[in-house]
Design a protein around this motif. Structure first.
Motif, PDB file in Angstrom:
ATOM      1  N   ILE A  84      -0.735   2.471  -3.597  1.00  0.00           N
ATOM      2  CA  ILE A  84      -0.504   2.955  -2.238  1.00  0.00           C
ATOM      3  C   ILE A  84      -0.113   4.433  -2.250  1.00  0.00           C
ATOM      4  O   ILE A  84      -0.633   5.245  -1.484  1.00  0.00           O
ATOM      5  CB  ILE A  84       0.591   2.116  -1.549  1.00  0.00           C
ATOM      6  CG1 ILE A  84       0.133   0.649  -1.440  1.00  0.00           C
ATOM      7  CG2 ILE A  84       0.934   2.688  -0.182  1.00  0.00           C
ATOM      8  CD1 ILE A  84       1.235  -0.301  -1.016  1.00  0.00           C
ATOM      9  N   GLN A  85       0.817   4.767  -3.129  1.00  0.00           N
ATOM     10  CA  GLN A  85       1.359   6.120  -3.169  1.00  0.00           C
ATOM     11  C   GLN A  85       0.270   7.162  -3.406  1.00  0.00           C
ATOM     12  O   GLN A  85       0.267   8.232  -2.777  1.00  0.00           O
ATOM     13  CB  GLN A  85       2.419   6.201  -4.266  1.00  0.00           C
ATOM     14  CG  GLN A  85       3.019   7.582  -4.477  1.00  0.00           C
ATOM     15  CD  GLN A  85       4.069   7.573  -5.581  1.00  0.00           C
ATOM     16  OE1 GLN A  85       4.574   6.519  -5.966  1.00  0.00           O
ATOM     17  NE2 GLN A  85       4.399   8.744  -6.091  1.00  0.00           N
ATOM     18  N   TYR A  86      -0.664   6.857  -4.316  1.00  0.00           N
ATOM     19  CA  TYR A  86      -1.696   7.826  -4.676  1.00  0.00           C
ATOM     20  C   TYR A  86      -3.030   7.548  -3.980  1.00  0.00           C
ATOM     21  O   TYR A  86      -4.036   8.177  -4.302  1.00  0.00           O
ATOM     22  CB  TYR A  86      -1.877   7.863  -6.188  1.00  0.00           C
ATOM     23  CG  TYR A  86      -0.632   8.323  -6.913  1.00  0.00           C
ATOM     24  CD1 TYR A  86      -0.189   9.632  -6.799  1.00  0.00           C
ATOM     25  CD2 TYR A  86       0.128   7.435  -7.658  1.00  0.00           C
ATOM     26  CE1 TYR A  86       0.970  10.057  -7.432  1.00  0.00           C
ATOM     27  CE2 TYR A  86       1.292   7.845  -8.299  1.00  0.00           C
ATOM     28  CZ  TYR A  86       1.704   9.155  -8.179  1.00  0.00           C
ATOM     29  OH  TYR A  86       2.860   9.575  -8.804  1.00  0.00           O
ATOM     30  N   ASP A  87      -2.997   6.600  -3.012  1.00  0.00           N
ATOM     31  CA  ASP A  87      -4.200   6.264  -2.251  1.00  0.00           C
ATOM     32  C   ASP A  87      -5.377   6.097  -3.207  1.00  0.00           C
ATOM     33  O   ASP A  87      -6.418   6.761  -3.091  1.00  0.00           O
ATOM     34  CB  ASP A  87      -4.490   7.362  -1.222  1.00  0.00           C
ATOM     35  CG  ASP A  87      -5.554   6.942  -0.214  1.00  0.00           C
ATOM     36  OD1 ASP A  87      -5.783   5.720  -0.077  1.00  0.00           O
ATOM     37  OD2 ASP A  87      -6.168   7.825   0.416  1.00  0.00           O
ATOM     38  N   ALA A  88      -5.204   5.221  -4.172  1.00  0.00           N
ATOM     39  CA  ALA A  88      -6.138   5.100  -5.288  1.00  0.00           C
ATOM     40  C   ALA A  88      -7.521   4.666  -4.828  1.00  0.00           C
ATOM     41  O   ALA A  88      -7.674   3.755  -3.997  1.00  0.00           O
ATOM     42  CB  ALA A  88      -5.604   4.107  -6.304  1.00  0.00           C
TER      43      ALA A  88
END
Length: 581
Positions: free
Chosen positions: A407-411
């Motif tokens: 989620i954090q890095y919008d992988a």
């Protein structure tokens, strides 16, 4: 006791010979390990003498010892037995002696000390003065006569440590040091260990001394450097002699070393420590037959045969990544980030799932990487985050840590280990144990190493709905692609500074050092497969971890095999290694 310190029945000459001859002590007090009904006679079970041990130039004669003694012996050539016997003799002969032994793991410590505590001490009648009998330590208390006739208590210790870090081996001052599995010992750790082997004994000139034992690995290693600086004694069965090949090249203090000393301390620049070494392979050893060698040749890979049977170092090209390959990617110009540099770039989050609670348990590593392409067309993989997860975390907690980074890095791509994490893969894909109950079927898949008809291809496995769940690929080819990406300078790994986050290499416990150790552990070997054809295999020594090697390989597979296009790659102004903000 073995050597009767207080007995008046033993003449002084015999006492002196026992005290200064490990060989004579072993013959008188130890039993044969294969046939305990007889004394140890330095013969094989077939009655052939161990001439290399009996020879006056062997390591059983203290007058041959140097500051450091390397036993470069093939597998099964009595490294542990002979040094364990020497240690036991030394504690019997010199009751005040301290021994300090180190090995990579607790299990190796226990295996080494077990025959000492369970067999040698009892056979030498030393049990009555043993006050501590632990798996990792022995303490002996005896009494010595002073010149005035007084009898005084004397304490001797056999101490051990495991872990092979500067902190774990920081010193127990001793007369005798032993390093096991020295092929895996880093010079920086030895430089903490060796200064503690500094205690002397009255009227004895062969202590302090250190024995370094282990099976050889790659050239260019610290163990190899010890061998190269030694006199390289090699047993020649045909002549029945130890061939001494080279002059000793001492480790000398340099002017720079001396200049770094604090205060007004003065040190002679000529001070150094010297190395003697003994090499024995199966071909020249009476302990192994021609049939043993033929079977090993058939069953082992080329590199394993060279290491285990011939006791030879292998060339670094047999290794995959070197220390310098990895360190060259570290740069303080970058730092770990909370988000990608550009929202349109391709980001990948991969994980290699660990397992177990003991010291040898594999690590769970999560790696977040952004693909960056510059104006000049060059591409780099910039590490946004690298995390060695706490081994105490439960599986569900590890999955949540991974999901957080998705989620954090919008992988764009998530890739995990299938081999040990099939359940974790399914949980992430179907939304079990995740914050988002919808799951990540469109993002997360897994990699499985296995046989594929075309080694240059990957083979997808789909579920009943046609979703791609995991793919199978050739491990050797995948590893070679990852190694090539390092050697082509395609990686950027942030190095921590006082102001920024990244990997640190200050101590052996830091993530940067763990990363280097795990990336450089695997090597390639050529062996016959089930079909009888030779093929390349990727192997890792049993006492080392390769989790980081796997997670970086997964990452390269994600970019090069799954991504499959450059449409999502954003061009950045600037050049490689200029740093991004």
């Amino acid at each position: 006791m073995g050597i009767p310190e207080l007995s008046d029945e033993v003449d002084a000459e015999t006492l002196q010979r026992l005290r200064h001859s490990p060989k004579l002590w072993m013959r008188n007090f130890l039993r044969h390990p294969v046939d305990p009904s007889k004394a140890y006679d330095f013969k094989t079970t077939d009655g052939e003498p161990l001439s290399h041990l009996l020879h006056e130039d062997s390591w059983l004669y203290p007058e041959n010892w140097a500051d450091v003694n390397v036993l470069l012996l093939a597998r099964g050539e009595l490294k542990s037995f002979s040094t364990g016997a020497i240690a036991t003799w030394a504690h019997d002969a010199f009751p005040q002696l301290h021994t300090y032994y180190i090995a990579p793991s607790n299990g190796q410590v226990y295996d080494y000390i077990e025959p000492i505590r369970e067999t040698y001490v009892e056979q030498a009648n030393m049990e009555s003065r043993r006050t501590t009998n632990k798996k990792s330590a022995q303490v002996f208390k005896t009494y010595q006569k002073a010149d005035n006739g007084d009898v005084n208590p004397v304490l001797g210790r056999f101490q051990t440590d495991s872990g092979y870090s500067e902190e774990s081996v920081r010193g127990k001052h001793s007369q005798l040091g032993i390093t096991d599995e020295t092929q895996d010992l880093k010079e920086r750790v030895f430089n903490v260990f060796q200064p503690a082997i500094d205690l002397q004994l009255p009227d004895v000139d062969y202590f302090p001394t250190t024995f370094c034992i282990g099976t050889p690995k790659e050239t260019g290693s610290f163990y190899h450097d010890l061998w190269e600086r030694s006199d390289k004694r090699t047993w020649n069965a045909e002549t029945g002699e130890w061939d001494i090949q080279d002059e000793v090249d001492p480790y000398e203090l340099t002017a720079e070393d001396i200049a770094d000393l604090p205060g007004e301390m003065e040190v002679d620049e000529g001070e150094s420590y010297t190395v003697h070494a003994w090499h024995v392979d199966w071909i020249n050893s009476p302990l192994h037959s021609a049939s043993d060698i033929a079977r090993a040749k058939q069953q082992m890979g080329e590199m394993e045969f060279a290491n285990e049977v011939l006791a030879q170092f292998y060339e670094p090209e047999d290794n995959l990544l070197s220390d310098s390959d990895v360190r060259s990617t570290f740069t303080p110009e970058y730092h770990f980030r909370e988000e990608p540099y550009n929202e349109d770039s391709t980001t990948v989050v991969v994980a290699d799932w660990g397992g177990g609670k003991d010291q040898n348990a594999s690590d769970t590593i999560i790696l977040a990487v952004e693909e960056v392409t510059y104006e000049n067309g060059e591409t780099e993989y910039v590490v946004l985050d690298l995390a060695f997860l706490d081994t105490e975390l439960r599986n569900r907690e590890q999955i949540r840590e991974y999901e957080q980074r998705l989620i954090q890095y919008d992988a764009d791509i998530g890739l995990v280990d299938y081999g040990f994490g099939q359940q974790a893969m399914e949980s992430l894909q179907h939304g079990d144990d995740t914050v988002d109950s919808a799951g990540y079927m469109d993002i997360v898949s897994a990699v499985h190493y296995g046989h594929v008809k075309d080694k240059s291809d990957i083979k997808w496995t789909t579920d009943e709905d046609g979703n791609k769940t995991f793919f199978t690929c050739d491990k050797a080819r995948s590893a070679s692609i990852m190694v090539e990406s390092f050697r082509d300078n395609e990686w950027v790994i942030p190095k921590a500074t006082s102001d920024t986050t990244g990997v640190s290499v200050e101590t052996s416990e830091d993530d940067g050092v763990r990363l280097i150790d795990q990336l450089t552990a695997p090597y390639k070997t050529l062996s016959e497969g089930n079909t009888g054809k030779k093929r390349v295999y990727i192997e890792t020594p049993g006492n080392q971890r390769d989790d980081a090697f796997d997670v970086f390989t997964f990452c390269v597979l994600a970019f090069k095999e799954i991504n499959g296009s450059d449409e999502s790659v954003t061009s950045f102004t600037g050049n490689k290694r200029a740093g991004l903000t």
